[in-house]
Design an enzyme around this catalytic site. Structure first.
Site, PDB file in Angstrom:
ATOM      1  N   LYS A  53       8.952   8.616  -7.983  1.00  0.00           N
ATOM      2  CA  LYS A  53       9.321   7.146  -7.574  1.00  0.00           C
ATOM      3  C   LYS A  53      10.735   6.756  -8.226  1.00  0.00           C
ATOM      4  O   LYS A  53      10.841   6.605  -9.704  1.00  0.00           O
ATOM      5  CB  LYS A  53       8.425   5.939  -8.187  1.00  0.00           C
ATOM      6  CG  LYS A  53       8.676   4.741  -8.171  1.00  0.00           C
ATOM      7  CD  LYS A  53       8.118   4.302  -6.846  1.00  0.00           C
ATOM      8  CE  LYS A  53       7.930   2.593  -7.059  1.00  0.00           C
ATOM      9  NZ  LYS A  53       7.208   2.051  -5.615  1.00  0.00           N
ATOM     10  N   GLY A 103       0.745  -1.072   0.043  1.00  0.00           N
ATOM     11  CA  GLY A 103      -0.090   0.025   0.050  1.00  0.00           C
ATOM     12  C   GLY A 103       0.799   1.343  -0.124  1.00  0.00           C
ATOM     13  O   GLY A 103       0.369   2.537   0.221  1.00  0.00           O
ATOM     14  N   LYS A 104       2.073   1.146  -0.266  1.00  0.00           N
ATOM     15  CA  LYS A 104       2.879   2.638  -0.347  1.00  0.00           C
ATOM     16  C   LYS A 104       2.437   3.296  -1.413  1.00  0.00           C
ATOM     17  O   LYS A 104       2.260   4.479  -1.041  1.00  0.00           O
ATOM     18  CB  LYS A 104       4.387   2.344  -0.584  1.00  0.00           C
ATOM     19  CG  LYS A 104       5.045   1.396   0.329  1.00  0.00           C
ATOM     20  CD  LYS A 104       6.554   1.276  -0.077  1.00  0.00           C
ATOM     21  CE  LYS A 104       6.818   0.555  -1.260  1.00  0.00           C
ATOM     22  NZ  LYS A 104       6.614  -0.837  -1.401  1.00  0.00           N
ATOM     23  N   THR A 105       2.094   2.973  -2.484  1.00  0.00           N
ATOM     24  CA  THR A 105       1.694   3.942  -3.506  1.00  0.00           C
ATOM     25  C   THR A 105       0.145   4.488  -3.103  1.00  0.00           C
ATOM     26  O   THR A 105      -0.036   5.544  -3.626  1.00  0.00           O
ATOM     27  CB  THR A 105       1.509   3.046  -5.088  1.00  0.00           C
ATOM     28  OG1 THR A 105       2.971   2.547  -5.351  1.00  0.00           O
ATOM     29  CG2 THR A 105       1.102   4.104  -6.165  1.00  0.00           C
ATOM     30  N   ALA A 154      11.239   1.687  -3.448  1.00  0.00           N
ATOM     31  CA  ALA A 154      10.734   0.405  -4.012  1.00  0.00           C
ATOM     32  C   ALA A 154      10.823  -0.697  -2.880  1.00  0.00           C
ATOM     33  O   ALA A 154      11.994  -0.797  -2.232  1.00  0.00           O
ATOM     34  CB  ALA A 154      11.888   0.194  -5.151  1.00  0.00           C
ATOM     35  N   GLY A 155       9.977  -1.489  -2.748  1.00  0.00           N
ATOM     36  CA  GLY A 155       9.885  -2.643  -1.710  1.00  0.00           C
ATOM     37  C   GLY A 155      10.035  -2.396  -0.357  1.00  0.00           C
ATOM     38  O   GLY A 155       9.436  -1.141  -0.005  1.00  0.00           O
ATOM     39  N   ASP A 212       3.153   2.454 -10.454  1.00  0.00           N
ATOM     40  CA  ASP A 212       3.086   3.194  -9.274  1.00  0.00           C
ATOM     41  C   ASP A 212       3.626   4.558  -9.677  1.00  0.00           C
ATOM     42  O   ASP A 212       3.127   5.871  -9.270  1.00  0.00           O
ATOM     43  CB  ASP A 212       4.060   2.548  -8.308  1.00  0.00           C
ATOM     44  CG  ASP A 212       3.810   1.323  -7.722  1.00  0.00           C
ATOM     45  OD1 ASP A 212       2.728   0.782  -7.887  1.00  0.00           O
ATOM     46  OD2 ASP A 212       4.775   0.664  -7.011  1.00  0.00           O
ATOM     47  N   GLU A 224       8.741   8.136  -3.056  1.00  0.00           N
ATOM     48  CA  GLU A 224       8.247   6.706  -2.815  1.00  0.00           C
ATOM     49  C   GLU A 224       9.455   5.775  -2.855  1.00  0.00           C
ATOM     50  O   GLU A 224       9.968   5.621  -4.286  1.00  0.00           O
ATOM     51  CB  GLU A 224       7.210   6.307  -3.445  1.00  0.00           C
ATOM     52  CG  GLU A 224       6.712   5.101  -3.062  1.00  0.00           C
ATOM     53  CD  GLU A 224       5.621   4.317  -3.884  1.00  0.00           C
ATOM     54  OE1 GLU A 224       5.406   3.358  -4.170  1.00  0.00           O
ATOM     55  OE2 GLU A 224       4.577   5.194  -4.254  1.00  0.00           O
TER      56      GLU A 224
END
Length: 167
Positions: free
Chosen positions: A43, A20-22, A123-124, A60, A121
């Site tokens: 990103k 749910g980061k994005t 990644a992972g 994303d 944001e």
């Protein structure tokens, strides 16, 4: 990433991928834009892309680009778009490229100068490798932004959250 000692954004990371980061990031970018501030979402590194008529695109990064109220070209939002949905260091190796954290920091600083607030944001998760020696945590430290940790609500999440927080 500050102006006059005032924080100009946030770095969003997570305990894992697909948690749910994005979704959180898009909501934050839209909320800040609704306050009347020039808001962008970046990103810098994305692994996992689809070939479109405009080139390789990560979903994303596209969502962040759409949420912003400062128009940016796709390559400004996602300067390191890796095709394979792998750990970024492995995806970069497969494409015979390298991830340059200093270059990404310079890129983010340039974008920060054109907006009031910037979300970056990751990644992972927090310790996802970007190179043989550097991780998402190193990118966050280079950008010197406060960090928001997104936690996937599932079995084991309390352990994952605490381990990430301690790191």
């Amino acid at each position: 990433m500050t102006r006059g000692g005032t924080t100009r954004g946030i770095f969003v990371t997570g305990t894992d991928t697909g948690i749910g980061k994005t979704w959180c990031s898009v909501g934050l970018v839209e909320a800040v834009a609704a306050l009347g501030l020039r808001s962008v979402g970046l990103k810098p590194i994305a692994a996992g892309a689809t070939l479109t008529p405009a080139g390789w695109r990560n979903d994303d990064a596209l969502a962040l680009q759409q949420a912003a109220n400062v128009p940016l070209e796709y390559a400004q939002v996602n300067p390191c778009c890796l095709r394979a949905p792998l750990s970024p260091h492995l995806a970069a190796r497969a494409e015979q490229t390298t991830i340059d954290l200093a270059g990404l920091r310079t890129h983010c600083e340039r974008i920060a100068s054109a907006c009031d607030w910037m979300l970056v944001e990751g990644a992972g998760g927090w310790f996802v490798p970007l190179t043989e020696r550097e991780s998402i945590a190193d990118l966050a430290r280079q950008l010197d932004l406060p960090v928001l940790l997104v936690v996937g609500i599932r079995l084991g999440c309390l352990n994952h959250a605490q381990l990430s927080w301690d790191a």
